[in-house]
Write an enzyme that holds these catalytic residues in place. Structure first.
Site, short mmCIF file in Angstrom:
data_model
loop_
_atom_site.label_atom_id
_atom_site.label_comp_id
_atom_site.label_asym_id
_atom_site.label_seq_id
_atom_site.Cartn_x
_atom_site.Cartn_y
_atom_site.Cartn_z
N TYR A 75 11.67 -67.93 -7.03
CA TYR A 75 10.23 -68.16 -7.01
C TYR A 75 9.73 -68.69 -5.67
O TYR A 75 8.53 -68.66 -5.41
CB TYR A 75 9.83 -69.13 -8.13
CG TYR A 75 10.25 -68.71 -9.51
CD1 TYR A 75 10.50 -67.38 -9.83
CD2 TYR A 75 10.43 -69.66 -10.51
CE1 TYR A 75 10.90 -67.00 -11.10
CE2 TYR A 75 10.83 -69.30 -11.79
CZ TYR A 75 11.07 -67.97 -12.07
OH TYR A 75 11.48 -67.62 -13.33
N HIS A 119 20.29 -66.44 -13.08
CA HIS A 119 18.97 -65.88 -13.35
C HIS A 119 19.02 -64.53 -14.07
O HIS A 119 18.17 -64.23 -14.92
CB HIS A 119 18.21 -65.72 -12.03
CG HIS A 119 16.73 -65.71 -12.18
ND1 HIS A 119 15.88 -66.19 -11.22
CD2 HIS A 119 15.93 -65.27 -13.18
CE1 HIS A 119 14.63 -66.06 -11.62
NE2 HIS A 119 14.63 -65.49 -12.81
#
Length: 321
Positions: A49, A106
């Site tokens: 992010y 992730h």
């Protein structure tokens, strides 16, 4: 205080946290407001992010002791195998902490250029286990893992993931996956709990919300936590940040839970991961597009715009500043 649930290793995790995906930009004021005024303690982010450094500043400046926070971030697949420890250290440095409350892989997928995929997955998970065994992290987990992905992990894991974070909302509740995780003692975490707001005007949902004098969003969040699923909605709006925590003063009836469960027959998955391998080499935070607002001016190392700049650029800033 936001109630908690307990992982298989007896670590407590708040049932509602703040999601910080790079979609929609980063608003520093909103993060501080969520912690200081709304009682958020679980901050969920990821290297991908591109906002770990900004969040580190927020946590440092929020006046809440580190031990009261629950910081969770994620390993991006390009940092697999021998790169896990370095990636972990970099995330910790950016977050200004010497440990993480949860560290997750992730994605189950690896970059196409990795030749020995299964061997690399095994090495990656072993490095995660070492971080846990050496007490650098309080828990380890995975994200976006299917039943098949978990089965593959079980072939070589010495320590099972403490959590599996997946897209989960009434229109896509993945009951089989959650039941499988329950059997293994793996806590299911949810992201995208409001389906990005796409269906909050659903007539049936609105009727249920009216019955409890709550918003449709609160009904969706209550549906998650009532199944013991911690969830991490993202918002930059002060009112909604507070509203998202006011879901512990009522309980949905079994009938209403069943009605909400029936929405999943529509199978409305929101997040498309089908082409994720093609995007793995893109820079972290590429979706931010420079929309980083409100970070203190003294932190010159971070590319940013202040809140006033955001207003000058006509960027919506629905937060208390």
């Amino acid at each position: 205080m936001i109630p908690t649930t307990v992982l298989s290793n007896n670590v407590e995790m708040p049932l509602i946290g703040l999601g910080t995906t790079h979609s929609g930009g980063y608003y520093h004021d909103a993060v501080l407001h969520s912690i200081k005024k709304c009682g958020y303690r679980l901050i969920d982010t990821a290297k991908r992010y591109g906002v770990e450094k900004q969040l580190g500043i927020a946590v440092k400046n929020c006046s809440v002791p580190r031990e009261e926070m629950f910081l969770s971030t994620k390993l991006w697949p390009v940092d697999c195998g021998d790169e896990v420890y370095n990636a972990f250290q970099t995330s910790c440095e950016k977050l200004q902490t010497d440990y993480l409350d949860m560290y997750m892989i992730h994605m189950p997928q690896l970059p196409d250029w990795i030749v020995n995929q299964k061997e690399t997955k095994e090495k990656t998970w072993r490095q995660m286990e070492l971080l846990y065994e050496d007490e650098h992290v309080r828990s380890i987990g995975v994200s976006n893992y299917s039943i098949e992905d978990l089965d593959e992990l079980l072939e070589f894991a010495s320590i099972l993931p403490h959590a599996n974070q997946v897209e989960l909302h009434p229109w896509f509740h993945q009951a089989d996956l959650k039941n499988y995780c329950d059997e293994l003692g793996i806590l299911t975490m949810g992201y995208c709990p409001l389906a990005k707001g796409k269906y909050l005007e659903d007539e049936t949902l609105c009727k249920i919300a009216s019955k409890y004098q709550k918003s449709p969003a609160q009904i969706c969040l209550r549906w998650s936590i009532q199944q013991n699923v911690p969830t991490v909605p993202k918002s930059t709006d002060c009112r909604r940040l507070k509203e998202n925590t006011n879901v512990f003063d009522f309980e949905l009836s079994a009938e209403d839970m069943n009605t909400l469960n029936s929405f999943s027959s529509q199978n409305r998955k929101i997040v498309d991961l089908s082409n994720i391998c093609q995007k793995m080499s893109l820079p972290d935070g590429y979706k931010l597009n420079g929309r980083v607002f409100g970070v203190p001016e003294e932190d010159e190392t971070i590319p940013k715009s202040c809140s006033k700049c955001a207003q000058k650029q006509n960027v919506p800033l629905p937060v208390c500043i």
